[in-house]
Design an enzyme around this catalytic site. Structure first.
Site, PDB file in Angstrom:
ATOM      1  N   LYS A 111       0.842  -1.198   0.000  1.00  0.00           N
ATOM      2  CA  LYS A 111       0.000   0.000   0.000  1.00  0.00           C
ATOM      3  C   LYS A 111       0.878   1.250   0.000  1.00  0.00           C
ATOM      4  O   LYS A 111       1.585   1.529   0.961  1.00  0.00           O
ATOM      5  CB  LYS A 111      -0.911   0.057   1.233  1.00  0.00           C
ATOM      6  CG  LYS A 111      -1.953   1.164   1.050  1.00  0.00           C
ATOM      7  CD  LYS A 111      -2.569   1.635   2.334  1.00  0.00           C
ATOM      8  CE  LYS A 111      -1.838   2.772   2.982  1.00  0.00           C
ATOM      9  NZ  LYS A 111      -1.849   4.039   2.247  1.00  0.00           N
ATOM     10  N   GLY A 129       7.058   4.629   8.274  1.00  0.00           N
ATOM     11  CA  GLY A 129       6.206   5.804   8.454  1.00  0.00           C
ATOM     12  C   GLY A 129       6.379   6.372   9.845  1.00  0.00           C
ATOM     13  O   GLY A 129       7.454   6.227  10.447  1.00  0.00           O
ATOM     14  N   GLY A 132       3.257   3.353  13.586  1.00  0.00           N
ATOM     15  CA  GLY A 132       4.055   2.152  13.850  1.00  0.00           C
ATOM     16  C   GLY A 132       3.635   1.482  15.157  1.00  0.00           C
ATOM     17  O   GLY A 132       3.509   0.261  15.240  1.00  0.00           O
ATOM     18  N   GLU A 158      10.111   0.716  10.414  1.00  0.00           N
ATOM     19  CA  GLU A 158      11.135   1.747  10.203  1.00  0.00           C
ATOM     20  C   GLU A 158      10.429   3.073  10.426  1.00  0.00           C
ATOM     21  O   GLU A 158       9.606   3.483   9.602  1.00  0.00           O
ATOM     22  CB  GLU A 158      11.714   1.603   8.785  1.00  0.00           C
ATOM     23  CG  GLU A 158      13.075   2.240   8.662  1.00  0.00           C
ATOM     24  CD  GLU A 158      12.982   3.656   8.185  1.00  0.00           C
ATOM     25  OE1 GLU A 158      12.926   4.553   9.057  1.00  0.00           O
ATOM     26  OE2 GLU A 158      12.949   3.885   6.974  1.00  0.00           O
ATOM     27  N   CYS A 160      13.435  10.436   7.084  1.00  0.00           N
ATOM     28  CA  CYS A 160      13.388   9.924   8.457  1.00  0.00           C
ATOM     29  C   CYS A 160      14.750  10.033   9.136  1.00  0.00           C
ATOM     30  O   CYS A 160      14.835  10.243  10.334  1.00  0.00           O
ATOM     31  CB  CYS A 160      12.894   8.481   8.467  1.00  0.00           C
ATOM     32  SG  CYS A 160      13.715   7.449   7.275  1.00  0.00           S
ATOM     33  N   GLU A 192      10.041  15.170  15.585  1.00  0.00           N
ATOM     34  CA  GLU A 192      10.359  15.094  14.164  1.00  0.00           C
ATOM     35  C   GLU A 192       9.491  16.122  13.426  1.00  0.00           C
ATOM     36  O   GLU A 192       8.268  16.026  13.437  1.00  0.00           O
ATOM     37  CB  GLU A 192      10.038  13.680  13.658  1.00  0.00           C
ATOM     38  CG  GLU A 192      10.470  13.445  12.240  1.00  0.00           C
ATOM     39  CD  GLU A 192      10.265  11.999  11.788  1.00  0.00           C
ATOM     40  OE1 GLU A 192       9.168  11.468  12.016  1.00  0.00           O
ATOM     41  OE2 GLU A 192      11.187  11.429  11.188  1.00  0.00           O
TER      42      GLU A 192
HETATM   43  P1  NDP Z   1       1.901   7.808   8.419  1.00  0.00           P
HETATM   44  O1  NDP Z   1       2.731   7.025   9.347  1.00  0.00           O
HETATM   45  O2  NDP Z   1       0.490   8.051   8.774  1.00  0.00           O
HETATM   46  O3  NDP Z   1       1.931   7.152   6.970  1.00  0.00           O
HETATM   47  C1  NDP Z   1       2.736   6.075   6.547  1.00  0.00           C
HETATM   48  C2  NDP Z   1       1.906   5.027   5.800  1.00  0.00           C
HETATM   49  O4  NDP Z   1       1.030   4.359   6.699  1.00  0.00           O
HETATM   50  C3  NDP Z   1       1.016   5.610   4.724  1.00  0.00           C
HETATM   51  O5  NDP Z   1       0.918   4.702   3.664  1.00  0.00           O
HETATM   52  C4  NDP Z   1      -0.292   5.735   5.473  1.00  0.00           C
HETATM   53  O6  NDP Z   1      -1.388   5.829   4.613  1.00  0.00           O
HETATM   54  C5  NDP Z   1      -0.315   4.445   6.262  1.00  0.00           C
HETATM   55  N1  NDP Z   1      -1.186   4.445   7.417  1.00  0.00           N
HETATM   56  C6  NDP Z   1      -1.751   5.493   8.085  1.00  0.00           C
HETATM   57  N2  NDP Z   1      -2.483   5.051   9.132  1.00  0.00           N
HETATM   58  C7  NDP Z   1      -2.376   3.704   9.134  1.00  0.00           C
HETATM   59  C8  NDP Z   1      -2.888   2.668   9.988  1.00  0.00           C
HETATM   60  N3  NDP Z   1      -3.632   2.940  11.055  1.00  0.00           N
HETATM   61  N4  NDP Z   1      -2.586   1.385   9.703  1.00  0.00           N
HETATM   62  C9  NDP Z   1      -1.796   1.079   8.663  1.00  0.00           C
HETATM   63  N5  NDP Z   1      -1.295   2.004   7.820  1.00  0.00           N
HETATM   64  C10 NDP Z   1      -1.562   3.302   8.051  1.00  0.00           C
HETATM   65  O7  NDP Z   1       2.607   9.171   8.144  1.00  0.00           O
HETATM   66  P2  NDP Z   1       1.895  10.521   7.662  1.00  0.00           P
HETATM   67  O8  NDP Z   1       1.917  10.544   6.211  1.00  0.00           O
HETATM   68  O9  NDP Z   1       0.584  10.729   8.316  1.00  0.00           O
HETATM   69  O10 NDP Z   1       2.891  11.574   8.253  1.00  0.00           O
HETATM   70  C11 NDP Z   1       2.758  11.964   9.624  1.00  0.00           C
HETATM   71  C12 NDP Z   1       4.109  12.232  10.195  1.00  0.00           C
HETATM   72  O11 NDP Z   1       4.851  11.045  10.225  1.00  0.00           O
HETATM   73  C13 NDP Z   1       4.943  13.167   9.375  1.00  0.00           C
HETATM   74  O12 NDP Z   1       4.665  14.478   9.677  1.00  0.00           O
HETATM   75  C14 NDP Z   1       6.323  12.752   9.732  1.00  0.00           C
HETATM   76  O13 NDP Z   1       6.722  13.411  10.900  1.00  0.00           O
HETATM   77  C15 NDP Z   1       6.202  11.301  10.003  1.00  0.00           C
HETATM   78  N6  NDP Z   1       6.641  10.452   8.895  1.00  0.00           N
HETATM   79  C16 NDP Z   1       7.780   9.765   9.064  1.00  0.00           C
HETATM   80  C17 NDP Z   1       8.247   8.966   8.056  1.00  0.00           C
HETATM   81  C18 NDP Z   1       9.497   8.228   8.232  1.00  0.00           C
HETATM   82  O14 NDP Z   1       9.972   7.586   7.287  1.00  0.00           O
HETATM   83  N7  NDP Z   1      10.076   8.257   9.402  1.00  0.00           N
HETATM   84  C19 NDP Z   1       7.574   8.857   6.775  1.00  0.00           C
HETATM   85  C20 NDP Z   1       6.331   9.567   6.697  1.00  0.00           C
HETATM   86  C21 NDP Z   1       5.912  10.343   7.737  1.00  0.00           C
HETATM   87  P3  NDP Z   1      -1.849   7.303   4.130  1.00  0.00           P
HETATM   88  O15 NDP Z   1      -0.639   8.033   3.682  1.00  0.00           O
HETATM   89  O16 NDP Z   1      -2.702   7.025   3.013  1.00  0.00           O
HETATM   90  O17 NDP Z   1      -2.496   7.924   5.316  1.00  0.00           O
END
Ligand code: NDP
Length: 476
Positions: free
Chosen positions: A182, A234, A239, A256, A290, A387
């Site tokens: 996804k 994410g 997580g 991660e 990240c 972050e």
């Molecule tokens: P998320 O952790 O929400 O998104 C990462 C992925 O998980 C996306 O594909 C998201 O879908 C999906 N997701 C969201 N909720 C769920 C759930 N309950 N169960 C399973 N999968 C889910 O990150 P965000 O995009 O909301 O960003 C929020 C904050 O996270 C950012 O501001 C940043 O600080 C941090 N972030 C950190 C990352 C890293 O690599 N360390 C990467 C991205 C974000 P969808 O996008 O469609 O909501």
């Protein structure tokens, strides 16, 4: 000295965008049963395409397709045959890299020079690297006959859409698993183009399935009873929610998550190089990284010098159209992310830190944030602890190596760190003391498929990349 640049836009004609996209299940693009949503270009707010939000039923269909492909085809296929598909995919990625890079920049907002010169070469390299392992798994150090797990549910974020896809799919397939992936809601388009590449490579149907959608789709994938492994990149918050869902089941999991990396500059460092590393550490990919070096720790004796060099260098950064080949800093990926960056920056000022942003004209439409630094930051400030995931750097100082270590480790995260010094012995000592999965010495944000990547503490667990990245996809 300021230079005038003529615009050098990359043509987007190489990308053949459809007005709407379905889901990729069992080797075909199929209609989903859920509603649709729009994917917009963050640089212009132009609607690029309608994307399908996969429902629980659609996720179930995808998992069933992956299971069938696993039992009937992929797990039975000799590694040397699986390798051929992975090599083919890697070569097609190289052949179509311009198209993929332009689409990535359009959908994500990152500068074309980064998607073209960093993301895409790495994406191909990860597929080549794991293709090389597929027929040598018994030599990977995980037993004489390592067995795959089955179906992997993989969820990726929006900051490196294709690169994170390659980190997930390449090792899973090499080890003999099938996948349901996804992509993030705001950046699904290159994953859907990758689905076309799977078709072009004649990958057996169901080995790779792509379900688009938001958090609910990801959550349905994690909770699905026939998924053997969950791999997530994410936010730490999501997580943790995933870890709670998976707890008590037989599912394997790798996470991660976020980071708040210290980039540590000692007074004997080559300062011009260090300034390049600071800029790359936090302004690469708009700081949506990240492992970004978002906390700069500078030795007090060179603080004034580093700060003035840094400001001078930052003033040369070009912010704007991601498709312009001169652009250094592109658009913020979404309105939500921009709001979060703005909020945390305002909190930084309210808490007493001093803000300095590059004086630059930002485009009228789209989501933009000028590269920004904060000085006078203390460890208690939220901008030093949380972050921000944007082009915002918090600067702190230290006097002794021990103080640098203590400040660097004073975080719930532990993904990466950087050390800038002339002394090899100090690099080794620091690397030993720092609680971070990756420590870069006199460089930053370097990635290589043969090198494992992952975190300590709230940055998650498990490793991706290298021989280590295969382990998560074996049953034994
Ligand atoms: P998320 O952790 O929400 O998104 C990462 C992925 O998980 C996306 O594909 C998201 O879908 C999906 N997701 C969201 N909720 C769920 C759930 N309950 N169960 C399973 N999968 C889910 O990150 P965000 O995009 O909301 O960003 C929020 C904050 O996270 C950012 O501001 C940043 O600080 C941090 N972030 C950190 C990352 C890293 O690599 N360390 C990467 C991205 C974000 P969808 O996008 O469609 O909501």
């Amino acid at each position: 000295m300021a230079f005038e640049y003529a615009p050098a836009p990359e043509s987007r004609s190489v990308v053949d965008l459809k007005s709407s996209y379905g889901l990729f299940i069992g080797g075909d693009f199929v209609d989903g049963s859920g509603p649709t949503f729009k994917s917009v270009s963050p640089a212009t707010e132009e609607v690029l395409a309608e994307i399908t939000e996969a429902s629980d039923d659609d996720v179930d269909r995808a998992v069933r397709a992956a299971r069938q492909a696993y039992t009937r085809v992929w797990s039975r296929m000799p590694g040397r045959e699986r390798a051929k598909y992975l090599y083919r995919i890697a070569r097609i990625i190289q052949e179509r890299s311009r198209e993929l890079a332009v689409l990535e920049s359009l959908d994500n907002g990152k500068p074309i020079k980064e998607s073209r010169d960093i993301d895409l070469p790495l994406v191909a390299a990860y597929f080549f690297y794991y293709a090389g392992w597929a027929d040598k798994l018994e030599h990977a150090g995980y037993g004489d006959d390592p067995r795959p797990l089955g179906v992997a549910g993989q969820i990726i974020p929006w900051n490196f859409p294709l690169l994170m896809l390659s980190w997930k799919i390449a090792p899973a397939l090499a080890a003999g698993n099938t996948v349901v992936l996804k992509p993030a809601e705001t950046t699904s388009l290159t994953a859907l183009l990758f689905a076309e590449i799977c078709q072009q490579a004649d990958l057996p149907p169901g080995v790779v399935n792509i379900v688009t959608g938001a958090g609910a789709t990801g959550s349905a994938l994690v909770a699905h009873g026939d998924v053997d492994k969950v791999a997530f990149t994410g936010s730490t918050e999501v997580g943790k929610a995933i870890a709670r869902t998976v707890a008590g089941t037989s599912k394997r999991i790798t996470l991660e998550l976020g980071g708040k990396a210290a980039n540590i500059v000692f007074d004997d460092a080559p300062l011009d190089q260090a300034v390049e590393g600071i800029v790359n550490g936090i302004f690469f990919n708009q700081g949506h990284v990240c492992c970004a070096g978002s906390r700069l720790l500078v030795q007090e004796s060179v603080y004034d010098d580093v700060l003035s060099r840094l400001k001078r260098r930052m003033a040369t950064l070009r912010v704007g159209d991601p498709l312009d080949k001169n652009t250094d800093v592109g658009a913020i990926n979404s309105a939500e992310q921009l709001a979060k960056i703005q909020e945390l920056s305002e909190i930084g000022e309210t808490e007493g830190a001093q803000r300095w942003s590059v004086p630059c004209r930002l485009p009228d439409r789209g989501f933009w944030f000028a590269p920004t630094i904060f000085t006078g930051v203390s460890q208690a400030h939220r901008i030093a602890r949380e972050e921000i995931f944007g082009p915002v750097l918090s600067i702190l100082t230290f006097r002794t190596p021990a103080e640098a270590v203590e400040k660097a480790n004073n975080t719930p995260f532990g993904l990466s760190a950087g050390v800038w010094t002339d002394k090899g012995s100090r690099i080794l000592w620091m690397a030993d003391q720092l609680r971070a999965g990756v420590v870069w010495a006199n460089t930053f944000n370097r990635f290589d498929p043969s090198s494992p990547f992952g975190g300590y503490k709230e940055s998650g667990f498990g490793r991706e990349g290298g021989r280590h990245g295969l382990e998560a996809y074996f049953a034994n």
